[in-house]
Design an enzyme around this catalytic site. Structure first.
Site, short mmCIF file in Angstrom:
data_model
loop_
_atom_site.label_atom_id
_atom_site.label_comp_id
_atom_site.label_asym_id
_atom_site.label_seq_id
_atom_site.Cartn_x
_atom_site.Cartn_y
_atom_site.Cartn_z
N ASP A 262 0.87 -1.18 0.00
CA ASP A 262 0.00 0.00 0.00
C ASP A 262 0.91 1.24 0.00
O ASP A 262 2.12 1.16 0.18
CB ASP A 262 -0.96 -0.04 1.21
CG ASP A 262 -2.15 0.90 1.01
OD1 ASP A 262 -3.13 0.76 1.72
OD2 ASP A 262 -2.07 1.78 0.10
C1 GLC Z 1 -4.23 4.50 -0.04
C2 GLC Z 1 -5.13 3.36 0.37
C3 GLC Z 1 -5.29 2.29 -0.66
C4 GLC Z 1 -5.14 2.88 -2.06
C5 GLC Z 1 -3.71 3.38 -2.19
C6 GLC Z 1 -3.43 3.99 -3.58
O1 GLC Z 1 -3.46 4.92 1.06
O2 GLC Z 1 -4.85 2.72 1.61
O3 GLC Z 1 -6.58 1.69 -0.46
O4 GLC Z 1 -5.40 1.87 -3.04
O5 GLC Z 1 -3.39 4.32 -1.18
O6 GLC Z 1 -4.17 5.17 -3.73
#
Ligand code: GLC
Length: 737
Positions: A262
């Protein structure tokens, strides 16, 4: 490309080029003017890394993607196309209800259709992978991201994850199919205190029994990617957790797709205190088989050194790189790097009438009727004088936090929808108040999202609302939390309707008007102090671009509501976490009477939620009777048939969600008082009676036993069949191995 050709391409790559495939950068890195300044240089991201990076984060749009891809391929000597990924969670331009609303439909087949539309719109805009669906199980509405989830039951979660993944991916051969990325692996939905990014801590049994099944449903249905979660699992952050990411995901489940950290989660291994520096963070993440480093330069800056000094085996990088190349190949990107990019199709597809129609149906099956005192609903058109009040009555921002690629101009508001249904002389409208009295706690988001464009004072707004309410027969009041009060970073400790809006409600209440309350929210709110002040309650969640039409359809009976909540609505904040599939304890409290002091209860609140899992009303009335089993002893390998009679005793055609729960009365570990095992959503004509039969087998009785084996145990079981988790008929059977 054939797998042989892919292998040959792979073998041509240098170690540095292989590592670059593991790097995901956001769109601005590919804009010419930025590369030499700003955070990029601080991150140590060189132009060479950009020109060889594997994927791009959160860029979507046919023209934009075509431009970046063509420029990239000019500079990339191996001609390996970029993979474009973004957060299209529940809709790109045709935005559906938030997933907590979608799951309230209990209609996986309908949601499958919705996710096919999401894939078609996203791919026509050039996207290859969407970071959706969210498979996090949740029991705590203080956590803002419950809005992206499918609720508190792992079986229902799994059914929807299957429909979403297959809806998005199809067989991936068609350009309108998109690769799905299940997230956030694992147990991100269980932060202590419901506080965003907070620690998660639970037994392996609970993790496997309740929290992992929905992710596994994604893997079993072919999801191409899994995203790690920010939180720790048994003391180790997922992004550096070999047990979770390799032993379970790869070895036990056989997942062969791509894993992605993430947002900057590789870097956060240092902040968590599990890695002393970026060097160690890179080592932990690659050893945990995290293939893609989202948005940091740790992989690009350290993996090569780790291989050169013998700390990690180059094979780890080879595996990750090959998985990424295989996904690009599956998507046909080597043959067509502009897969799906179709500017004409994009224009014709996005928010087409057909897509809107499905969005309207999905919204109407996701919106929950929570109260309908004396059948005040449905309203009769052009009969009563109706007053439309509240900050959400004519508000286009009812899409939820994760619809940031959408255009709110496509939203139909409640006011617009009602004006299309009844004559204007029966209608009056005032906003009555703003959403919030103060937006500052929302930080920079608050100013962006503040709707208060007028310079009318709070008092004048209230005055105008009261004046038009005076000569109305019925008030439709649309209230709720601000979009930015849920979603990522949206944890809250006060889940009541904002004060400014309560003031409006109380003023109208004092006028003795019939009130129908429509609530917009990304979570179950605490309604105990308002539920008795109104005659009807429609819970709209954030219902998407067709939300206004769906609400108007329900208000005037063009649609008979059928949705049922998939997350318990707490009586008050102190009850949290409250959920239906709890354990019995050694002192279950059957009553809240004061002489039951020494039982598991509160002195100041009931144990039961205000509204239980599976609860939702209809304009029809359904009666359940004649629960019967075809046998009282179920042997291994046999099928137990559970039949129930359901009758629509009203004169209104309607859909009913019949739910079947099971209780394992005695186990080698304690078992929940009930667990959802089957459900069926059926349509009934007026006065129609149906006999519904469910089939139960030993598979439905399996759990993680004391020895952690997933198996069944002989013994007594109870069956519950009904309209929600509290209102059921019961029967018993014995299972014999
Ligand atoms: C965010 C979220 C995740 C998302 C990622 C990319 O922090 O936790 O759900 O897909 O970043 O935007």
């Amino acid at each position: 490309m054939t797998s042989n050709d892919l292998q040959k391409l792979f073998e041509k790559l240098t170690l540095k080029e292989k590592i670059c495939q593991l790097v995901q950068l956001s769109g601005e890195f590919h804009e010419d003017e930025i590369i030499s300044v700003g955070p990029q240089t601080q991150l140590g991201i060189t132009k060479k890394i950009v020109d060889n990076s594997g994927s791009v984060l959160n860029v979507i749009g046919a023209e934009k993607i075509r431009k970046i891809q063509s420029k990239y391929l000019e500079n990339n000597k191996n001609k390996i196309p970029l993979l474009f990924m973004a957060d299209i969670i529940y809709g790109y331009k045709t935005v559906f209800p938030i997933p907590l609303g979608l799951s309230s439909s209990w209609n996986p087949d309908l949601i499958y259709k919705a996710y096919k539309i999401i894939a078609d719109e996203s791919t026509s805009s050039g996207l290859h992978v969407t970071f959706s669906p969210v498979a996090d199980l949740v029991k705590d509405p203080r956590w803002g991201r419950v809005m992206e989830t499918l609720g508190e039951d792992s079986y229902l979660n799994s059914e929807f994850i299957k429909s979403m993944v297959t809806g998005l991916q199809g067989d991936l051969k068609d350009n309108s199919n998109i690769a799905s990325c299940i997230k956030h692996f694992a147990a991100y939905g269980a932060p202590e205190g419901g506080r965003e990014y907070n620690s998660v801590d639970m037994s392996e049994r609970k993790l496997r029994q309740e929290y992992l099944p929905a992710y596994k449903a994604g893997v079993d249905n072919g999801c191409e990617m899994i995203m790690t979660s920010f939180n720790i699992v048994d003391g180790i952050p997922s992004t550096g957790n070999k047990w979770l990411m390799r032993d379970i995901l790869r070895d036990e489940w056989g997942f062969e797709g791509v894993t992605i950290a993430d947002y900057a989660a590789v870097q956060e291994l240092i902040v968590h205190g599990i890695a002393k520096d970026e060097f160690e963070a890179a080592k932990l993440a690659i050893e945990a088989n995290v293939d893609i480093d989202m948005k940091t330069s740790i992989y690009s800056n350290y993996l090569e050194k780790l291989v050169e000094n013998g700390t990690i085996d180059e094979e780890l990088i080879n595996e990750s790189c090959m998985r990424i190349l295989k996904l690009k190949n599956k998507l046909g990107l080597f043959e067509d790097p502009y897969r799906g990019v179709n500017i004409e199709h994009e224009k014709n597809t996005l928010v087409s009438n057909e897509n809107r129609e499905i969005a309207r149906i999905v919204a109407s099956e996701s919106i929950v009727l929570l109260k309908n005192e004396k059948n005040i609903l449905p309203l009769t058109k052009n009969k009563d004088k109706i007053c439309l009040l509240g900050p959400y009555i004519d508000n286009k921002n009812i899409l939820g936090l994760w619809a940031f690629h959408a255009d709110t101009k496509n939203t139909i508001t409640i006011k617009e929808a009602i004006e299309n249904k009844i004559n204007k002389e029966f209608l009056n409208y005032e906003e009555g108040c703003d959403l919030l009295s103060d937006y500052s706690f929302l930080g920079k988001f608050g100013k962006m999202a503040s709707f208060d464009t007028s310079n009318i004072s709070k008092e004048d707004k209230l005055e105008k609302a009261i004046n038009i309410a005076k000569d109305s027969d019925i008030v439709i009041l649309a209230l709720g939390e601000h979009t930015m009060q849920s979603g990522e970073g949206g944890s809250r400790t006060d889940l009541t309707i904002p004060d400014l809006q309560l003031e409006l409600l109380n003023k109208i209440k004092k006028m003795n008007k019939k009130i129908i309350l429509i609530i917009f929210s990304g979570r179950p709110l605490i309604l105990k102090d308002i539920i008795d002040k109104v005659d009807g309650v429609i819970y709209a969640w954030f219902p998407g671009i067709e939300g206004g039409n769906a609400i108007a359809d329900i208000l005037f009976g063009d649609i008979n509501p059928s949705a049922k909540i998939t997350m318990s609505f707490p009586y008050n904040i102190g009850q949290i976490p409250v959920y239906y599939n709890h354990f019995n304890t050694g002192r279950p409290s059957m009553t809240s009477s004061v002489d039951a002091r020494f039982t598991s209860r509160y002195l100041d609140a009931p144990n039961s939620p205000l509204f239980p899992f599976g609860y939702g009303l209809s304009y029809s009335t359904f009666e359940y009777s004649d629960l019967s089993l075809n046998k009282n002893i179920l042997m291994s390998g046999e099928i137990l048939e559970v039949s129930i009679e359901v009758k629509n005793i009203s004169n209104i055609k309607g859909k009913e969600i019949v739910q079947l729960y099971i209780r394992d009365c005695v186990g080698s570990v304690v078992r929940p008082v009930k667990e959802l095992k089957k459900f069926s959503k059926l349509e009934f004509n007026p006065k129609e009676r149906k006999n519904i039969t469910f089939q139960i087998t030993e598979e439905d009785l399996k759990f993680y036993k004391k020895n952690m084996e997933f198996d069944s145990e002989e013994g007594d079981f109870e069956i519950f069949v009904g309209k929600n988790s509290e209102d059921c008929l019961t029967a018993k059977f014995y299972f014999k191995k």
